[in-house]
Design a protein around this motif. Structure first.
Motif, short mmCIF file in Angstrom:
data_model
loop_
_atom_site.label_atom_id
_atom_site.label_comp_id
_atom_site.label_asym_id
_atom_site.label_seq_id
_atom_site.Cartn_x
_atom_site.Cartn_y
_atom_site.Cartn_z
N SER A 369 10.10 -0.43 -14.57
CA SER A 369 8.81 -0.52 -15.23
C SER A 369 7.64 -0.29 -14.27
CB SER A 369 8.65 -1.90 -15.90
OG SER A 369 8.80 -2.94 -14.97
N TRP A 370 7.96 -0.02 -13.02
CA TRP A 370 6.90 0.32 -12.05
C TRP A 370 6.29 1.66 -12.45
CZ3 TRP A 370 5.05 -2.84 -8.43
CH2 TRP A 370 4.23 -2.31 -7.43
N HIS A 371 4.98 1.82 -12.28
CA HIS A 371 4.35 3.04 -12.73
C HIS A 371 4.89 4.26 -11.99
CE1 HIS A 371 1.83 0.91 -9.79
NE2 HIS A 371 1.51 2.08 -9.30
N ARG A 372 4.98 5.34 -12.71
CA ARG A 372 5.63 6.55 -12.18
C ARG A 372 4.62 7.36 -11.38
NH1 ARG A 372 10.61 7.56 -14.69
NH2 ARG A 372 10.46 9.80 -14.35
N ASP A 373 4.40 6.95 -10.15
CA ASP A 373 3.43 7.60 -9.29
C ASP A 373 4.09 8.50 -8.25
OD1 ASP A 373 4.60 5.73 -7.68
OD2 ASP A 373 2.79 4.54 -7.37
N GLY A 374 5.41 8.62 -8.31
CA GLY A 374 6.12 9.51 -7.40
C GLY A 374 6.41 8.94 -6.03
N ILE A 375 6.04 7.69 -5.78
CA ILE A 375 6.15 7.11 -4.44
C ILE A 375 7.46 6.35 -4.27
CG2 ILE A 375 5.17 5.39 -2.87
CD1 ILE A 375 2.42 6.18 -3.91
N SER A 376 8.14 6.63 -3.17
CA SER A 376 9.31 5.86 -2.76
C SER A 376 8.85 4.70 -1.88
CB SER A 376 10.28 6.73 -1.95
OG SER A 376 10.76 7.82 -2.69
N TRP A 377 9.46 3.55 -2.07
CA TRP A 377 9.13 2.36 -1.28
C TRP A 377 10.28 2.07 -0.32
CZ3 TRP A 377 4.67 -0.76 -1.70
CH2 TRP A 377 3.76 -0.35 -2.68
N THR A 378 9.99 2.06 0.96
CA THR A 378 11.07 1.88 1.95
C THR A 378 11.64 0.47 2.00
OG1 THR A 378 9.57 1.40 3.80
CG2 THR A 378 10.12 3.72 3.36
N PRO A 379 10.87 -0.62 1.79
CA PRO A 379 11.52 -1.94 1.86
C PRO A 379 12.56 -2.12 0.77
CG PRO A 379 9.23 -2.15 1.15
CD PRO A 379 9.42 -0.74 1.63
N GLU A 380 12.28 -1.62 -0.44
CA GLU A 380 13.27 -1.71 -1.51
C GLU A 380 14.47 -0.82 -1.22
OE1 GLU A 380 9.72 -3.48 -3.01
OE2 GLU A 380 10.03 -1.61 -1.95
N THR A 381 14.22 0.40 -0.74
CA THR A 381 15.33 1.30 -0.43
C THR A 381 16.21 0.73 0.67
OG1 THR A 381 13.89 3.18 -1.02
CG2 THR A 381 15.90 3.67 0.22
N ALA A 382 15.61 0.17 1.71
CA ALA A 382 16.38 -0.39 2.81
C ALA A 382 17.14 -1.64 2.38
CB ALA A 382 15.45 -0.72 3.99
N THR A 383 16.52 -2.46 1.54
CA THR A 383 17.20 -3.66 1.05
C THR A 383 18.41 -3.29 0.21
OG1 THR A 383 15.15 -4.95 1.09
CG2 THR A 383 16.93 -5.76 -0.33
N TRP A 432 9.46 -5.76 7.11
CA TRP A 432 10.54 -5.91 6.13
C TRP A 432 11.46 -4.70 6.18
CZ3 TRP A 432 9.51 -6.54 0.12
CH2 TRP A 432 10.73 -6.64 -0.55
N THR A 433 10.91 -3.51 6.19
CA THR A 433 11.74 -2.31 6.22
C THR A 433 12.58 -2.25 7.48
OG1 THR A 433 10.16 -1.09 4.86
CG2 THR A 433 11.73 0.20 6.16
N GLY A 434 11.96 -2.46 8.64
CA GLY A 434 12.72 -2.40 9.88
C GLY A 434 13.87 -3.39 9.91
N ALA A 435 13.60 -4.62 9.45
CA ALA A 435 14.65 -5.64 9.44
C ALA A 435 15.76 -5.27 8.47
CB ALA A 435 14.04 -6.99 9.07
N ALA A 436 15.39 -4.77 7.28
CA ALA A 436 16.41 -4.41 6.29
C ALA A 436 17.24 -3.23 6.75
CB ALA A 436 15.74 -4.12 4.95
N VAL A 437 16.64 -2.29 7.47
CA VAL A 437 17.40 -1.17 8.03
C VAL A 437 18.47 -1.70 8.99
CG1 VAL A 437 17.27 0.80 9.62
CG2 VAL A 437 15.65 0.61 7.72
N LEU A 438 18.11 -2.68 9.80
CA LEU A 438 19.09 -3.27 10.72
C LEU A 438 20.20 -3.97 9.96
CD1 LEU A 438 16.65 -4.63 13.43
CD2 LEU A 438 18.31 -2.77 13.71
#
Length: 446
Positions: A369-383, A432-438
């Protein structure tokens, strides 16, 4: 969303050539990219990285000086470091960083993802070392300590040979928490003061317990006993807060903001899942403390909450809100490394959701339901990468880690966002992203 800023649209058009590199062979997740479209605004990249060195005069944040490094200033860094060449104590700062990198486990220094792991280690380090508590990022609006981000940082530090740093984060969470077990959305670093009037977040109690248990598990036994004893107030207050919050006729806690950081009218799956992760962690922590009575109450509350989550969310495909059809990555918090065992039903729900979350450049949005703005979010992707790696979805996790590594800035840092063109945007680095990548790389290589 993370750190309170909702995604802003961009004027950049979808560039087919840029997407072809990630979507040409089926894309990161194996699905077709969105069709060509235009977006109203462009999100800038606020910095290419952050380095230790002279900071702007009058910088109010205590700790070692740090500087936002723009894309055209990367040559000012000492090669392969987060230290400015012009720093008066550059040699000492570089030595400190290299000691941290050398102490990291072998899985972070070898294998396919060693370069990505090094960047993540440096990102987390520059946003935490010498500071009273980790900050989400160095751009002023993000230069605060979120309990969630701090929890991720503590776990990443504990698993990469930085036990003292990890323990300091848990001590910060203990000191910041209010007597009733609640946490503010974010804090002035090293204090219990909120910088604004944002609503408190119930999930903070769950994040604190999860992090404390993860750090405990990675400490030598003798030290773990001493530290856990010193965390008693954090453990007890958090556990009691969660038990009280879920002791309702519905079994659901009250509605509070979660990682989206927006006002909610009903409890979200993410909040419930993090509270359940916290209760599972508290059973182990309380057992270590010898508080068997409270551990048993926590265990009963966990059983009840897990059943409620299945009834209110699981039967509907893990929506964000009870009984709805708006799934988001909240289902990830029901899985390792947040829970001990793999919940196959939740795992399949998360995997089936990925096509709805995929964004043109190849990463994920927070929810359907997040608005479709075309943006990828790295903390969610890494998590999600960390969860898939820890839950046996190895190839999907590897593809996500590869995508994250390929979308670092020219300074080597992980940005908060990636535009539909593949360009990094917003703050960089993001803790958050750096930690989740690890966490993800450890699940795959550790």
């Amino acid at each position: 969303m993370v750190n309170g800023e909702r995604a802003r649209p961009t004027r950049r058009t979808f560039v087919a050539a840029a997407v072809a590199t990630t979507a040409g062979a089926g894309g990161l997740l194996g699905y077709q990219a969105w069709p060509r479209r235009e977006y109203p605004r462009h999100v800038p990249l606020y910095s290419a990285t952050v380095a230790k060195g002279p900071a702007p005069q009058g910088d109010p944040v205590p700790g070692e000086d740090r500087t936002l490094v723009q894309s055209g200033e990367v040559s000012l860094l000492i090669r392969d470091s987060r230290v400015l060449q012009t720093a008066p104590d550059a040699s000492a700062l570089l030595t400190t960083e290299n000691i941290m990198l050398a102490a990291a486990p072998e899985w972070s220094r070898t294998g396919d993802f060693k370069e990505f792991a090094r960047s993540a280690l440096q990102d987390v380090f520059v946003l935490s070392d010498g500071l009273p508590s980790p900050v989400a990022a160095w751009t002023p609006y993000w230069r605060f300590s979120w309990p969630r981000d701090s929890a991720f940082v503590a776990v990443a530090q504990a698993m990469t040979g930085q036990p003292d740093a990890a323990v300091r984060v848990i001590r910060f969470l203990r000191s910041a928490q209010s007597d009733d077990g609640w946490f503010e959305a974010r804090y002035v670093p090293g204090t219990s003061r909120s910088p604004d009037r944002r609503a408190r977040q119930l999930d903070g109690s769950g994040w604190a317990l999860w992090a404390a248990d993860q750090v405990r598990a990675r400490l030598p036994a003798d030290r773990a006993r001493v530290e856990v004893a010193s965390w008693r107030s954090l453990i007890v207050r958090s556990t009691d807060r969660i038990i009280s919050a879920t002791n309702t006729s519905s079994g659901l806690p009250p509605a509070t903001p979660d990682y989206w950081e927006v006002t909610e009218r009903s409890p979200t799956l993410a909040t419930c899942a993090v509270l359940a992760a916290g209760l599972e962690a508290s059973v182990r922590l309380l057992t270590a403390l010898g508080d068997t009575a409270r551990a048993e109450r926590a265990s009963r509350a966990l059983t009840r909450l897990d059943a409620t989550i299945m009834s209110a969310y699981g039967r509907y495909g893990y929506p964000r809100h009870p009984g709805r059809s708006d799934p988001d990555i909240g289902a990830a918090f029901l899985l390792p490394p947040f829970r001990h065992a793999v919940n196959e039903h939740a795992l399949q729900g998360l995997v089936s959701l990925l096509p709805r979350l995929k964004r043109p450049a190849g990463g994920l949005a927070p929810g359907s339901s997040w608005h479709r703005d075309g943006i990828s979010w790295t903390p969610e992707t890494a998590t999600v990468a960390a969860v898939l790696g820890a839950s046996g979805q190895t190839q999907r996790a590897r593809d996500m880690v590869q995508w994250l590594g390929e979308h670092r800035t020219i300074g080597g840092s992980y940005p908060e966002k990636v535009l539909e063109t593949g360009e990094p945007a917003a703050v960089a680095p993001l803790a958050w992203t750096g930690a989740a990548v690890l966490l993800a790389i450890q699940a795959l290589e550790g």
